[in-house]
Design a protein around this motif. Structure first.
Motif, PDB file in Angstrom:
ATOM      1  N   GLN A  23     -67.369 -31.892 -88.183  1.00  9.76           N
ATOM      2  CA  GLN A  23     -65.884 -32.527 -88.503  1.00  9.76           C
ATOM      3  C   GLN A  23     -64.776 -31.967 -87.588  1.00  9.76           C
ATOM      4  O   GLN A  23     -64.792 -30.653 -87.542  1.00  9.76           O
ATOM      5  N   GLY A  24     -63.949 -32.659 -87.199  1.00 17.43           N
ATOM      6  CA  GLY A  24     -62.839 -32.476 -86.392  1.00 17.43           C
ATOM      7  C   GLY A  24     -63.083 -32.294 -84.819  1.00 17.43           C
ATOM      8  O   GLY A  24     -62.383 -32.057 -84.046  1.00 17.43           O
ATOM      9  N   LEU A  25     -64.582 -32.545 -84.487  1.00 12.21           N
ATOM     10  CA  LEU A  25     -64.924 -32.337 -83.013  1.00 12.21           C
ATOM     11  C   LEU A  25     -64.490 -33.732 -82.394  1.00 12.21           C
ATOM     12  O   LEU A  25     -64.448 -34.685 -83.020  1.00 12.21           O
ATOM     13  N   GLU A  26     -63.933 -33.592 -81.412  1.00 14.83           N
ATOM     14  CA  GLU A  26     -63.652 -34.857 -80.738  1.00 14.83           C
ATOM     15  C   GLU A  26     -64.811 -35.886 -80.203  1.00 14.83           C
ATOM     16  O   GLU A  26     -64.687 -37.184 -80.769  1.00 14.83           O
ATOM     17  N   ARG A  27     -65.581 -35.230 -79.792  1.00 17.45           N
ATOM     18  CA  ARG A  27     -67.078 -35.989 -79.623  1.00 17.45           C
ATOM     19  C   ARG A  27     -68.074 -35.717 -80.418  1.00 17.45           C
ATOM     20  O   ARG A  27     -68.298 -34.563 -80.674  1.00 17.45           O
ATOM     21  N   LEU A  28     -69.018 -36.775 -80.740  1.00 14.10           N
ATOM     22  CA  LEU A  28     -69.954 -36.347 -81.655  1.00 14.10           C
ATOM     23  C   LEU A  28     -71.303 -36.637 -80.717  1.00 14.10           C
ATOM     24  O   LEU A  28     -72.603 -36.659 -81.348  1.00 14.10           O
ATOM     25  N   GLY A  29     -71.172 -36.913 -79.573  1.00 12.46           N
ATOM     26  CA  GLY A  29     -72.320 -37.185 -78.576  1.00 12.46           C
ATOM     27  C   GLY A  29     -71.816 -37.064 -77.255  1.00 12.46           C
ATOM     28  O   GLY A  29     -70.587 -37.234 -77.175  1.00 12.46           O
ATOM     29  N   PRO A  30     -72.612 -36.994 -76.140  1.00 10.72           N
ATOM     30  CA  PRO A  30     -71.981 -37.116 -74.625  1.00 10.72           C
ATOM     31  C   PRO A  30     -71.308 -38.542 -74.609  1.00 10.72           C
ATOM     32  O   PRO A  30     -71.560 -39.574 -74.882  1.00 10.72           O
ATOM     33  N   GLY A  31     -70.332 -38.464 -73.621  1.00 11.47           N
ATOM     34  CA  GLY A  31     -69.624 -39.624 -73.435  1.00 11.47           C
ATOM     35  C   GLY A  31     -68.329 -39.162 -72.231  1.00 11.47           C
ATOM     36  O   GLY A  31     -67.919 -38.014 -72.180  1.00 11.47           O
ATOM     37  N   ALA A  32     -67.887 -40.420 -71.655  1.00 12.51           N
ATOM     38  CA  ALA A  32     -66.847 -40.194 -70.847  1.00 12.51           C
ATOM     39  C   ALA A  32     -65.952 -41.389 -70.935  1.00 12.51           C
ATOM     40  O   ALA A  32     -66.629 -42.582 -70.762  1.00 12.51           O
ATOM     41  N   PRO A  33     -64.705 -41.595 -70.581  1.00 11.60           N
ATOM     42  CA  PRO A  33     -64.034 -42.643 -70.462  1.00 11.60           C
ATOM     43  C   PRO A  33     -64.579 -43.520 -69.263  1.00 11.60           C
ATOM     44  O   PRO A  33     -64.386 -44.783 -69.474  1.00 11.60           O
ATOM     45  N   GLU A  34     -64.965 -42.806 -68.119  1.00 12.41           N
ATOM     46  CA  GLU A  34     -65.457 -43.681 -66.980  1.00 12.41           C
ATOM     47  C   GLU A  34     -66.590 -44.571 -67.587  1.00 12.41           C
ATOM     48  O   GLU A  34     -66.889 -45.811 -67.126  1.00 12.41           O
ATOM     49  N   ASP A  35     -67.479 -44.201 -68.440  1.00  9.75           N
ATOM     50  CA  ASP A  35     -68.739 -45.033 -68.944  1.00  9.75           C
ATOM     51  C   ASP A  35     -68.014 -46.339 -69.642  1.00  9.75           C
ATOM     52  O   ASP A  35     -68.599 -47.314 -69.406  1.00  9.75           O
ATOM     53  N   VAL A  36     -66.977 -46.192 -70.303  1.00  9.51           N
ATOM     54  CA  VAL A  36     -66.579 -47.213 -71.160  1.00  9.51           C
ATOM     55  C   VAL A  36     -66.132 -48.343 -70.186  1.00  9.51           C
ATOM     56  O   VAL A  36     -66.148 -49.506 -70.287  1.00  9.51           O
ATOM     57  N   ALA A  37     -64.985 -47.807 -69.117  1.00 10.40           N
ATOM     58  CA  ALA A  37     -64.523 -48.677 -68.198  1.00 10.40           C
ATOM     59  C   ALA A  37     -65.479 -49.310 -67.219  1.00 10.40           C
ATOM     60  O   ALA A  37     -65.374 -50.520 -66.926  1.00 10.40           O
ATOM     61  N   TRP A  38     -66.671 -48.625 -67.058  1.00 12.43           N
ATOM     62  CA  TRP A  38     -67.418 -48.988 -66.404  1.00 12.43           C
ATOM     63  C   TRP A  38     -68.161 -50.265 -67.059  1.00 12.43           C
ATOM     64  O   TRP A  38     -68.506 -51.626 -66.573  1.00 12.43           O
ATOM     65  N   ALA A  39     -68.745 -49.940 -68.171  1.00 12.45           N
ATOM     66  CA  ALA A  39     -69.274 -50.947 -69.174  1.00 12.45           C
ATOM     67  C   ALA A  39     -68.643 -52.324 -69.349  1.00 12.45           C
ATOM     68  O   ALA A  39     -68.917 -53.423 -69.367  1.00 12.45           O
ATOM     69  N   ALA A  40     -67.317 -51.995 -69.621  1.00 11.19           N
ATOM     70  CA  ALA A  40     -66.253 -53.333 -69.771  1.00 11.19           C
ATOM     71  C   ALA A  40     -66.140 -53.822 -68.789  1.00 11.19           C
ATOM     72  O   ALA A  40     -66.049 -55.201 -68.622  1.00 11.19           O
ATOM     73  N   HIS A  41     -66.080 -53.385 -67.486  1.00  8.47           N
ATOM     74  CA  HIS A  41     -66.080 -54.160 -66.216  1.00  8.47           C
ATOM     75  C   HIS A  41     -67.338 -54.963 -65.950  1.00  8.47           C
ATOM     76  O   HIS A  41     -67.261 -55.957 -65.629  1.00  8.47           O
ATOM     77  N   VAL A  42     -68.410 -54.510 -66.106  1.00 10.77           N
ATOM     78  CA  VAL A  42     -69.969 -55.177 -66.150  1.00 10.77           C
ATOM     79  C   VAL A  42     -69.876 -56.318 -66.961  1.00 10.77           C
ATOM     80  O   VAL A  42     -70.274 -57.319 -66.670  1.00 10.77           O
ATOM     81  N   ALA A  43     -69.185 -56.230 -68.227  1.00 11.88           N
ATOM     82  CA  ALA A  43     -69.177 -57.139 -69.150  1.00 11.88           C
ATOM     83  C   ALA A  43     -68.116 -58.071 -69.148  1.00 11.88           C
ATOM     84  O   ALA A  43     -68.119 -59.254 -69.680  1.00 11.88           O
ATOM     85  N   ASP A  44     -67.316 -57.938 -68.282  1.00 17.23           N
ATOM     86  CA  ASP A  44     -66.218 -58.733 -67.915  1.00 17.23           C
ATOM     87  C   ASP A  44     -65.343 -58.907 -69.270  1.00 17.23           C
ATOM     88  O   ASP A  44     -65.082 -60.094 -69.731  1.00 17.23           O
TER      89      ASP A  44
END
Ligand SMILES: C[S@@+](CC[C@H](N)C(=O)[O-])C[C@H]1O[C@@H](n2cnc3c(N)ncnc32)[C@H](O)[C@@H]1O
Length: 234
Positions: A10-31
């Protein structure tokens, strides 16, 4: 709160590994279009929501997690800028142009989840998910044990097969970076130490398991991790 696992997370910002760059990359790939209807499935406390909002500035993000406690945190953090509800991510309502799921699909199985999401994907919609993956043909016992007996554990080709079995195609994949793991394990390690002082036996056990996992990661990170896959119905 009595569940020691929730006490730890509870209160942790992340509950698993991740980075904003991954989201941006995936969204770009998915158009993903700027007005996309996005779902963060298994959102936890909502670590990826700002990056998801950034890729669809005139769209909207719906965050779903089975843990009401996490959804309450999402709502406290992002208020009315996001839609969020406690529910089953396998039974989404949609329609969505993009479903993002970090570290959650493996609770249920890639093929099963992708099949379940197919009817809620809008035309041209795509899914991005991270999944435990072996990055070597000869993994050590420690690398396999890291995932605690997860039987579908496989390599990138194996994950692609599971995607294909749901009648999706893989658009692109990439390995979740060490920095993304660090952004999860760094704060988690601090939390473990902070909670140790007043931990009852049940919590102490959970803290020990988390500390063991963090230490194990240091030895196996060359061999295994998460593979991020961007996929679309074939
Ligand atoms: C490892 S955490 C990752 C959370 C978040 N995506 C992140 O990266 O910080 C996995 C999350 O999936 C959620 N989850 C697992 N099965 C679920 C289900 N059937 N429906 C909704 N949420 C689920 C858990 O409650 C947990 O918050």
């Amino acid at each position: 709160m009595s569940d020691p696992i929730l006490t730890l997370y509870q209160g942790l910002e992340r509950l698993g590994p991740g980075a904003p760059e991954d989201v941006a990359w995936a969204a770009h790939v998915a158009d993903v279009p700027p007005d996309a209807r996005i779902c963060d499935a298994g959102c936890g406390t909502g670590a990826d929501i700002p990056a998801l909002m950034a890729v669809a500035p005139v769209g909207h993000v719906t965050a779903v997690d089975e843990a009401k406690l996490f959804i309450d945190e999402v709502l406290a953090r992002y208020g009315t800028t996001v839609r969020a509800y406690a529910g089953d991510m396998v039974k989404l309502k949609g329609p969505y142009d993009f479903i993002w799921s970090a570290g959650a699909v493996y609770f249920h199985g890639v093929t099963k989840v992708l099949r379940a999401w197919r009817p809620v994907l809008a035309k041209g919609g795509a899914v991005a998910f991270s999944e435990p993956c072996l990055f070597t043909d000869t993994p050590s016992e420690a690398a396999v044990a890291f995932w605690g007996g997860y039987t579908p554990l496989t390599d990138a080709a194996g994950i692609a097969k599971q995607v294909g079995a749901a009648d999706y195609e893989v658009l692109a994949t990439r390995r979740v970076s060490d920095a993304a793991w660090q952004s999860y394990y760094g704060p988690l390690a601090e939390r473990v130490e902070a909670l140790r002082r007043n931990a009852d036996p049940a919590l102490a056990l959970v803290l020990d398991e988390a500390a063991t996992e963090i230490a194990a990661w240091e030895t196996v990170r060359g061999e295994t991790g998460y593979l991020l896959s961007v996929v679309r119905p074939a």
